[in-house]
Write a protein that holds these residues in place. Structure first.
Motif, PDB file in Angstrom:
ATOM      1  N   GLY A 115      80.353  20.638 -28.802  1.00 59.35           N
ATOM      2  CA  GLY A 115      80.215  19.685 -29.887  1.00 59.35           C
ATOM      3  C   GLY A 115      79.113  20.142 -30.821  1.00 59.35           C
ATOM      4  N   ASP A 116      78.119  19.270 -31.044  1.00 57.02           N
ATOM      5  CA  ASP A 116      76.987  19.635 -31.897  1.00 57.02           C
ATOM      6  C   ASP A 116      75.801  20.156 -31.090  1.00 57.02           C
ATOM      7  OD1 ASP A 116      78.363  18.826 -34.165  1.00 57.02           O
ATOM      8  OD2 ASP A 116      77.630  16.760 -34.021  1.00 57.02           O
ATOM      9  N   ARG A 117      75.935  20.257 -29.786  1.00 60.08           N
ATOM     10  CA  ARG A 117      74.809  20.644 -28.931  1.00 60.08           C
ATOM     11  C   ARG A 117      74.827  22.138 -28.649  1.00 60.08           C
ATOM     12  NH1 ARG A 117      73.596  17.901 -22.989  1.00 60.08           N
ATOM     13  NH2 ARG A 117      71.766  19.160 -22.425  1.00 60.08           N
ATOM     14  N   LEU A 118      73.705  22.795 -28.919  1.00 60.13           N
ATOM     15  CA  LEU A 118      73.589  24.223 -28.644  1.00 60.13           C
ATOM     16  C   LEU A 118      73.469  24.440 -27.141  1.00 60.13           C
ATOM     17  CD1 LEU A 118      73.269  27.109 -29.832  1.00 60.13           C
ATOM     18  CD2 LEU A 118      70.787  26.718 -29.772  1.00 60.13           C
ATOM     19  N   MET A 159      88.137  29.587 -23.912  1.00 54.97           N
ATOM     20  CA  MET A 159      86.752  30.012 -23.724  1.00 54.97           C
ATOM     21  C   MET A 159      85.923  29.621 -24.941  1.00 54.97           C
ATOM     22  SD  MET A 159      85.201  33.866 -23.093  1.00 54.97           S
ATOM     23  CE  MET A 159      85.966  34.021 -21.472  1.00 54.97           C
ATOM     24  N   ILE A 160      84.760  29.057 -24.706  1.00 56.90           N
ATOM     25  CA  ILE A 160      83.879  28.674 -25.804  1.00 56.90           C
ATOM     26  C   ILE A 160      83.377  29.934 -26.488  1.00 56.90           C
ATOM     27  CG2 ILE A 160      81.701  27.528 -26.409  1.00 56.90           C
ATOM     28  CD1 ILE A 160      82.146  25.715 -23.977  1.00 56.90           C
ATOM     29  N   PRO A 161      83.518  30.030 -27.817  1.00 53.43           N
ATOM     30  CA  PRO A 161      83.146  31.271 -28.492  1.00 53.43           C
ATOM     31  C   PRO A 161      81.635  31.399 -28.699  1.00 53.43           C
ATOM     32  CG  PRO A 161      83.929  29.673 -30.091  1.00 53.43           C
ATOM     33  CD  PRO A 161      84.144  29.047 -28.731  1.00 53.43           C
ATOM     34  N   LEU A 162      81.179  32.638 -28.732  1.00 49.59           N
ATOM     35  CA  LEU A 162      79.834  32.952 -29.203  1.00 49.59           C
ATOM     36  C   LEU A 162      79.952  33.256 -30.682  1.00 49.59           C
ATOM     37  CD1 LEU A 162      78.341  35.313 -26.465  1.00 49.59           C
ATOM     38  CD2 LEU A 162      77.224  33.265 -27.362  1.00 49.59           C
TER      39      LEU A 162
END
Length: 225
Positions: free
Chosen positions: A55-58, A1-4
């Protein structure tokens, strides 16, 4: 899961850019137009900002307001007494990049901020949402916030939302947005005359239904408690 993760000054520009991209998609009055200073202040002085990256994209960001004594406080709109203001946390603005919408980010970010607010000792979560903002309204109610008022704010009509944050041992599962467990009175969220009458009569908006994104939500009202 992508972290916040909690964001810092180095990510401020990406947050501001996504905020303005979101505003450009919405009708006037659907979301608050925030200043760059608002975001700067909420990085640390009176709040926290969280985000997720591909990546680098919010991909998404959300703001938790932790108002100090000298800061604006939604508790005033709710008629709280001044001695309650230091218990208030603001579930403030959020945005999701269009490429990642429909994946539950809004709900996840609300729950994340509720957890952080509780850890910071805040026990009253307050927010606002435009009556026609179907996705935001549905996600707010599905995470346990209820409609407690209706005012003019941020350039349009806004429902005043509240959830009391209980200690973990006392926390209850928020009610289903679709199935009222007690008899409810239903009306469209944009039927502001009926909404205001129900609020005046002591009802709170506890349930929400909508058939498709951007359709008008229906609110289920129950006697306040």
């Amino acid at each position: 899961m992508i972290p916040l993760i909690r964001l810092d000054q180095s990510q401020l520009g990406a947050v501001i850019a996504l905020h303005h991209d979101m505003l450009a998609e919405l009708a006037p009055g659907m979301a608050a137009t925030e200043t760059d200073q608002f975001f700067t202040d909420h990085l640390d002085a009176c709040g926290q900002i969280f985000g997720a990256f591909s990546g680098d994209r919010l991909m998404a960001y959300c703001i938790l307001g932790i108002p100090r004594k000298e800061d604006p406080n939604f508790g005033i709109d709710h008629g709280l007494s001044p001695d309650q203001f230091d218990q208030v946390a603001h579930i403030d603005g959020a945005a999701v990049d269009p490429a990642w919408r429909g994946q539950g980010w809004q709900r996840r970010m609300i729950n994340h901020r509720l957890d952080i607010a509780k850890n910071l000792g805040r026990s009253i979560a307050l927010s606002t949402v435009a009556p026609a903002n179907s996705a935001s309204l549905f996600n707010m109610i599905s995470t346990g916030l209820t409609i407690r008022g209706l005012i003019q704010k941020f350039g349009g009509e806004r429902f005043l939302m509240r959830r009391d944050i209980a200690p973990a041992a006392d926390q209850k599962t928020p009610p289903s947005t679709n199935q009222a467990q007690t008899p409810a009175i239903w009306c469209d969220s944009t039927d502001l005359v009926t909404c205001q009458k129900l609020l005046d009569d002591g009802y709170i908006g506890q349930y929400c239904q909508y058939s498709a994104p951007h359709s008008v939500p229906r609110i289920g009202w129950v006697a306040g408690r």
